[in-house]
Design an enzyme around this catalytic site. Structure first.
Site, PDB file in Angstrom:
ATOM      1  N   GLU A  96     -12.067  -8.112   1.612  1.00  0.00           N
ATOM      2  CA  GLU A  96     -12.324  -9.433   1.066  1.00  0.00           C
ATOM      3  C   GLU A  96     -12.753 -10.453   2.125  1.00  0.00           C
ATOM      4  O   GLU A  96     -12.090 -10.633   3.139  1.00  0.00           O
ATOM      5  CB  GLU A  96     -11.098  -9.978   0.314  1.00  0.00           C
ATOM      6  N   LYS A 116       0.818  -1.217   0.000  1.00  0.00           N
ATOM      7  CA  LYS A 116       0.000   0.000   0.000  1.00  0.00           C
ATOM      8  C   LYS A 116       0.856   1.274   0.000  1.00  0.00           C
ATOM      9  O   LYS A 116       0.456   2.288  -0.577  1.00  0.00           O
ATOM     10  CB  LYS A 116      -0.965   0.003   1.190  1.00  0.00           C
ATOM     11  N   ASN A 127      -8.135  -1.945  -1.653  1.00  0.00           N
ATOM     12  CA  ASN A 127      -7.779  -1.780  -0.233  1.00  0.00           C
ATOM     13  C   ASN A 127      -7.460  -0.335   0.148  1.00  0.00           C
ATOM     14  O   ASN A 127      -6.576  -0.076   0.969  1.00  0.00           O
ATOM     15  CB  ASN A 127      -6.583  -2.660   0.145  1.00  0.00           C
TER      16      ASN A 127
END
Length: 304
Positions: A289, A234, A260
């Protein structure tokens, strides 16, 4: 001389008759009690072990995951660190390896949708994994169908789930370049992609995104990318986006799809694409998820 067991008058002594019998009864009684006691203790230990095992399994399988359903940080710690460590230790295999085994066992070879559904079923009911998942996957599918890209770059292959999902939606003669940093994950992903029958549309490359992005144009004879799916580290979302801009990989109309963005989150990336005049950005609310924790996908169109 008097005979043993008789008194002075020649009669049998009650004491001499009863004492040996008493000793025999006491020894037999002791043995019986000891045996019964041992059996009771053994059963108690057995029941304790079984009961403890049932409790631990219930905690692991249902109670703890349900308690953590709405707590993103604790849920990620449980699913992404604790459970994989336990499973890996007990089975001697990794989560991607177990996913591959499930695919080879249950999915129809050459059927991409069967592979996707098999992984979704396994990850929802058996073992959580960091795929884009079924819920956000439908959002990804709709974007791919809308954009109809000829060239897609995926950052973060993992076990190949999203690569299969994207490749199965691509128009004829389109291709997906998917990049994975971890060689072990890449090895599993190649097998999953091949099992799904989409290997003719997918090129999997290994290495750091920062090394590959500057040389993608030369390596693959590309001018620009139609779509990019960001699903790797990320903290790399923003630097890699800026790097793609600098390298001229983004043209007017190129679409970035970032997973995300809420959990675990990419606040610097969101601030950039939402605040920059170079992007038109839209958030698609969903869930992390296979859980109920809020997450989502950010779709950003590069305006040039």
């Amino acid at each position: 001389m008097d005979r043993p067991g008789r008194d002075a008058d020649g009669d049998m002594s009650f004491k001499s008759v009863l004492e040996p019998t008493k000793d025999l009864w006491s020894e037999a009684d002791f043995q019986t009690q000891f045996t019964l006691h041992s059996q009771v203790m053994l059963l108690a230990v057995l029941y304790s072990c079984v009961g403890g095992g049932v409790v631990l399994y219930a905690l692991y399988r249902w109670i703890i995951p349900n308690l953590l359903q709405y707590h993103s940080g604790a849920l990620l710690l449980w699913h992404d660190d604790i459970v994989p460590w336990v499973r890996d230790t007990l089975t001697g295999s990794s989560c991607p390896e177990r996913i591959l085994a499930e695919v080879q066992k249950k999915a129809t070879r050459g059927d991409a949708r069967s592979v996707v559904n098999t992984i979704d079923q396994y990850c929802r009911h058996q073992e959580w994994a960091m795929n884009v998942g079924d819920e956000k996957g439908t959002i990804l599918d709709s974007i791919v169908c809308e954009v109809k890209p000829s060239v897609v770059l995926e950052l973060g292959t993992y076990c190949g789930y999203s690569a299969v999902r994207i490749a199965s939606m691509l128009p004829p003669n389109a291709r997906l370049i998917t990049l994975e940093f971890n060689p072990a994950f890449a090895a599993i992903a190649r097998q999953v992609i091949a099992w799904a029958g989409v290997e003719d549309k997918v090129v999997l490359i290994e290495g750091p995104s920062g090394d590959w992005i500057p040389k993608i144009q030369k390596e693959f004879g590309l001018k620009s990318l139609d779509m990019v799916f960001l699903d790797h580290w990320k903290e790399r979302y923003l630097p890699d986006t800026k790097l793609m801009e600098e390298c001229g990989l983004l043209r007017k109309g190129s679409v970035l799809v970032a997973d995300n963005v809420i959990c675990p989150g990419t606040p610097d990336y969101l601030e950039y694409v939402r605040g920059s005049p170079r992007y038109e950005s839209k958030y698609f609310r969903s869930h992390l998820e296979y859980t109920k924790v809020e997450d989502g996908i950010e779709k950003s169109i590069f305006l040039g």
